[in-house]
Design a protein around this motif. Structure first.
Motif, PDB file in Angstrom:
ATOM      1  N   TRP A  78      -4.753  14.566 -17.191  1.00  0.00           N
ATOM      2  CA  TRP A  78      -5.887  14.273 -16.314  1.00  0.00           C
ATOM      3  C   TRP A  78      -7.144  14.109 -17.156  1.00  0.00           C
ATOM      4  N   ILE A  79      -8.210  13.667 -16.487  1.00  0.00           N
ATOM      5  CA  ILE A  79      -9.492  13.445 -17.144  1.00  0.00           C
ATOM      6  C   ILE A  79     -10.544  14.334 -16.482  1.00  0.00           C
ATOM      7  N   GLU A  80     -11.242  15.120 -17.296  1.00  0.00           N
ATOM      8  CA  GLU A  80     -12.369  15.947 -16.853  1.00  0.00           C
ATOM      9  C   GLU A  80     -13.625  15.373 -17.494  1.00  0.00           C
ATOM     10  N   VAL A  81     -14.681  15.195 -16.718  1.00  0.00           N
ATOM     11  CA  VAL A  81     -15.945  14.710 -17.266  1.00  0.00           C
ATOM     12  C   VAL A  81     -17.029  15.758 -17.019  1.00  0.00           C
ATOM     13  N   ILE A  82     -17.728  16.116 -18.092  1.00  0.00           N
ATOM     14  CA  ILE A  82     -18.869  17.021 -18.039  1.00  0.00           C
ATOM     15  C   ILE A  82     -20.102  16.154 -18.290  1.00  0.00           C
ATOM     16  N   LEU A 127     -16.233   6.259 -16.666  1.00  0.00           N
ATOM     17  CA  LEU A 127     -15.528   7.530 -16.869  1.00  0.00           C
ATOM     18  C   LEU A 127     -15.631   8.418 -15.630  1.00  0.00           C
ATOM     19  N   LEU A 128     -16.804   8.456 -15.023  1.00  0.00           N
ATOM     20  CA  LEU A 128     -16.976   9.249 -13.806  1.00  0.00           C
ATOM     21  C   LEU A 128     -16.088   8.719 -12.679  1.00  0.00           C
ATOM     22  N   ALA A 129     -15.948   7.398 -12.606  1.00  0.00           N
ATOM     23  CA  ALA A 129     -15.092   6.804 -11.569  1.00  0.00           C
ATOM     24  C   ALA A 129     -13.626   7.150 -11.789  1.00  0.00           C
ATOM     25  N   LYS A 130     -13.195   7.270 -13.044  1.00  0.00           N
ATOM     26  CA  LYS A 130     -11.792   7.549 -13.362  1.00  0.00           C
ATOM     27  C   LYS A 130     -11.470   9.038 -13.416  1.00  0.00           C
ATOM     28  N   GLU A 186       0.804  14.060 -30.686  1.00  0.00           N
ATOM     29  CA  GLU A 186       1.338  15.425 -30.649  1.00  0.00           C
ATOM     30  C   GLU A 186       0.277  16.458 -30.258  1.00  0.00           C
ATOM     31  N   VAL A 187      -0.557  16.115 -29.276  1.00  0.00           N
ATOM     32  CA  VAL A 187      -1.582  17.058 -28.814  1.00  0.00           C
ATOM     33  C   VAL A 187      -1.451  17.281 -27.312  1.00  0.00           C
ATOM     34  N   ASP A 188      -2.027  18.386 -26.874  1.00  0.00           N
ATOM     35  CA  ASP A 188      -2.044  18.723 -25.453  1.00  0.00           C
ATOM     36  C   ASP A 188      -3.392  18.425 -24.819  1.00  0.00           C
ATOM     37  N   VAL A 189      -4.466  18.559 -25.632  1.00  0.00           N
ATOM     38  CA  VAL A 189      -5.824  18.409 -25.130  1.00  0.00           C
ATOM     39  C   VAL A 189      -6.639  17.566 -26.108  1.00  0.00           C
ATOM     40  N   VAL A 190      -7.408  16.619 -25.563  1.00  0.00           N
ATOM     41  CA  VAL A 190      -8.341  15.832 -26.364  1.00  0.00           C
ATOM     42  C   VAL A 190      -9.742  16.094 -25.839  1.00  0.00           C
ATOM     43  N   GLY A 191     -10.659  16.446 -26.744  1.00  0.00           N
ATOM     44  CA  GLY A 191     -12.069  16.626 -26.404  1.00  0.00           C
ATOM     45  C   GLY A 191     -12.883  15.482 -26.988  1.00  0.00           C
ATOM     46  N   ILE A 192     -13.816  14.960 -26.212  1.00  0.00           N
ATOM     47  CA  ILE A 192     -14.667  13.851 -26.666  1.00  0.00           C
ATOM     48  C   ILE A 192     -16.107  14.198 -26.306  1.00  0.00           C
ATOM     49  N   ASP A 193     -16.985  14.225 -27.320  1.00  0.00           N
ATOM     50  CA  ASP A 193     -18.390  14.542 -27.077  1.00  0.00           C
ATOM     51  C   ASP A 193     -19.238  13.286 -27.202  1.00  0.00           C
ATOM     52  N   GLU A 194     -20.394  13.287 -26.556  1.00  0.00           N
ATOM     53  CA  GLU A 194     -21.361  12.177 -26.590  1.00  0.00           C
ATOM     54  C   GLU A 194     -20.710  10.848 -26.192  1.00  0.00           C
ATOM     55  N   ALA A 195     -19.985  10.877 -25.086  1.00  0.00           N
ATOM     56  CA  ALA A 195     -19.216   9.708 -24.633  1.00  0.00           C
ATOM     57  C   ALA A 195     -20.079   8.482 -24.393  1.00  0.00           C
ATOM     58  N   GLN A 196     -21.346   8.672 -24.049  1.00  0.00           N
ATOM     59  CA  GLN A 196     -22.225   7.538 -23.761  1.00  0.00           C
ATOM     60  C   GLN A 196     -22.420   6.637 -24.979  1.00  0.00           C
ATOM     61  N   PHE A 197     -22.160   7.145 -26.185  1.00  0.00           N
ATOM     62  CA  PHE A 197     -22.339   6.352 -27.399  1.00  0.00           C
ATOM     63  C   PHE A 197     -21.108   5.535 -27.784  1.00  0.00           C
ATOM     64  N   PHE A 198     -19.987   5.731 -27.087  1.00  0.00           N
ATOM     65  CA  PHE A 198     -18.765   5.006 -27.425  1.00  0.00           C
ATOM     66  C   PHE A 198     -18.743   3.609 -26.816  1.00  0.00           C
ATOM     67  N   ASP A 199     -17.826   2.793 -27.297  1.00  0.00           N
ATOM     68  CA  ASP A 199     -17.658   1.420 -26.820  1.00  0.00           C
ATOM     69  C   ASP A 199     -17.047   1.401 -25.418  1.00  0.00           C
ATOM     70  N   ALA A 200     -17.030   0.216 -24.824  1.00  0.00           N
ATOM     71  CA  ALA A 200     -16.584   0.034 -23.434  1.00  0.00           C
ATOM     72  C   ALA A 200     -15.105   0.333 -23.221  1.00  0.00           C
ATOM     73  N   GLU A 201     -14.331   0.478 -24.280  1.00  0.00           N
ATOM     74  CA  GLU A 201     -12.898   0.767 -24.153  1.00  0.00           C
ATOM     75  C   GLU A 201     -12.592   2.238 -23.892  1.00  0.00           C
ATOM     76  N   LEU A 202     -13.587   3.117 -24.010  1.00  0.00           N
ATOM     77  CA  LEU A 202     -13.311   4.553 -23.872  1.00  0.00           C
ATOM     78  C   LEU A 202     -12.646   4.927 -22.541  1.00  0.00           C
ATOM     79  N   PRO A 203     -13.066   4.399 -21.396  1.00  0.00           N
ATOM     80  CA  PRO A 203     -12.361   4.756 -20.152  1.00  0.00           C
ATOM     81  C   PRO A 203     -10.878   4.361 -20.182  1.00  0.00           C
ATOM     82  N   TYR A 204     -10.570   3.206 -20.752  1.00  0.00           N
ATOM     83  CA  TYR A 204      -9.169   2.777 -20.899  1.00  0.00           C
ATOM     84  C   TYR A 204      -8.417   3.752 -21.802  1.00  0.00           C
ATOM     85  N   VAL A 205      -9.023   4.140 -22.913  1.00  0.00           N
ATOM     86  CA  VAL A 205      -8.395   5.076 -23.849  1.00  0.00           C
ATOM     87  C   VAL A 205      -8.113   6.399 -23.146  1.00  0.00           C
ATOM     88  N   CYS A 206      -9.076   6.897 -22.389  1.00  0.00           N
ATOM     89  CA  CYS A 206      -8.880   8.155 -21.662  1.00  0.00           C
ATOM     90  C   CYS A 206      -7.751   8.044 -20.646  1.00  0.00           C
TER      91      CYS A 206
END
Length: 193
Positions: free
Chosen positions: A14-18, A135-138, A85-105
Motif C-alpha cells: 500500500w501507499i501512505e502519504v505524509i 500521490l495523494l490521489a493514489k 528484497e524489501v518490505d518497506v520503502v521510505g521516500i522523503d521530499e517527494a515534491q522534488f521528484f519527477d512525474a514518474e514517482l506516483p507510477y513507481v509507488c
C-alpha cells in the motif's frame, strides 16, 4: 468469497502519504514509521532526492535533528531498481521528484511493498506541489500534519517564503520559510503584492 489460489497468502502493499507545510513534522513522522518497521525486523530502503543537501548529503534529517541513512537519487525510476528484497520503502521530499514517482509507488505497492512517502502538499504560492497531488490521489492512507503559525499561534498549513525569489524550488530553512495559517499567509501575500 472466493480467493484465487495464486493470491492466497500473498503480501499486499500500500501507499501512505505524509503531507503538510514546512515545519509540520513530515520527516519526523517518516523517520518514526521507518524506525518502527525496523523494530519489527522488516527490510527497509529509504530514498531522497539528490538535490536536497540542506542537512546532509545522504541522511534524511528532521528539523529536530533525528536522522536515518538514505540513498540520494536523481530520478524515481532508480527506486524500482534499488528496492529489491524489501518490505518497506521510505521516500522523503517527494515534491522534488519527477512525474514518474506516483507510477513507481504504484509498482512497489503491487509488488507487496509498504510505501511511505513524505512531502510538501503546497508550494510557497499555496498551489499543489509537484507530484504530491497524484500521490495523494493514489494513497491508501493520508496523514496531513500542521505546523504552528509564527504570527498568531493557530495551526499552519502554508509555507510562507520570506524572500523575493519567484523560483518554485528554493531550498531553505527558517531563514527562507516560516509556517503560517491561512489568514496570516494571505495577509503577508497581500502586503507583498
Amino acid at each position: 468469497m472466493f480467493i484465487e489460489p495464486s493470491l492466497a497468502g500473498e503480501r499486499r502493499g500500500w501507499i501512505e502519504v505524509i503531507c503538510g507545510s514546512m515545519f509540520s513534522g513530515k520527516t519526523e513522522e517518516l523517520i518514526r514509521r521507518l524506525k518502527r518497521a525496523r523494530i519489527a525486523n522488516l527490510r527497509i530502503e529509504i530514498f531522497k532526492p539528490g538535490i536536497d543537501v540542506r542537512y546532509d548529503e545522504q541522511n534524511i534529517v528532521s528539523h529536530d535533528e533525528n536522522k536515518v541513512l538514505s540513498t540520494p537519487i536523481d530520478n524515481s525510476q532508480q527506486i524500482l531498481l534499488l528496492a529489491q528484497e524489501v518490505d518497506v520503502v521510505g521516500i522523503d521530499e517527494a515534491q522534488f521528484f519527477d512525474a514518474e514517482l506516483p507510477y513507481v509507488c504504484d509498482q512497489l505497492a503491487l509488488r507487496g511493498i509498504r510505501v511511505i512517502v513524505a512531502g510538501l502538499d503546497m508550494d510557497y504560492r499555496g498551489r499543489p506541489f509537484g507530484t504530491m497531488p497524484a500521490l495523494l490521489a493514489k494513497a491508501d492512507y493520508i496523514t496531513k500534519l500542521h505546523a504552528i503559525c509564527v504570527k498568531c499561534g493557530n495551526i499552519a498549513s502554508y509555507s510562507y517564503r520570506k524572500t523575493a525569489s519567484k523560483a518554485t524550488v528554493v531550498l531553505g530553512e527558517q531563514d527562507v520559510y516560516e509556517p503560517r495559517c491561512r489568514h496570516c499567509y494571505y495577509e503577508g501575500e497581500n502586503k507583498n503584492a
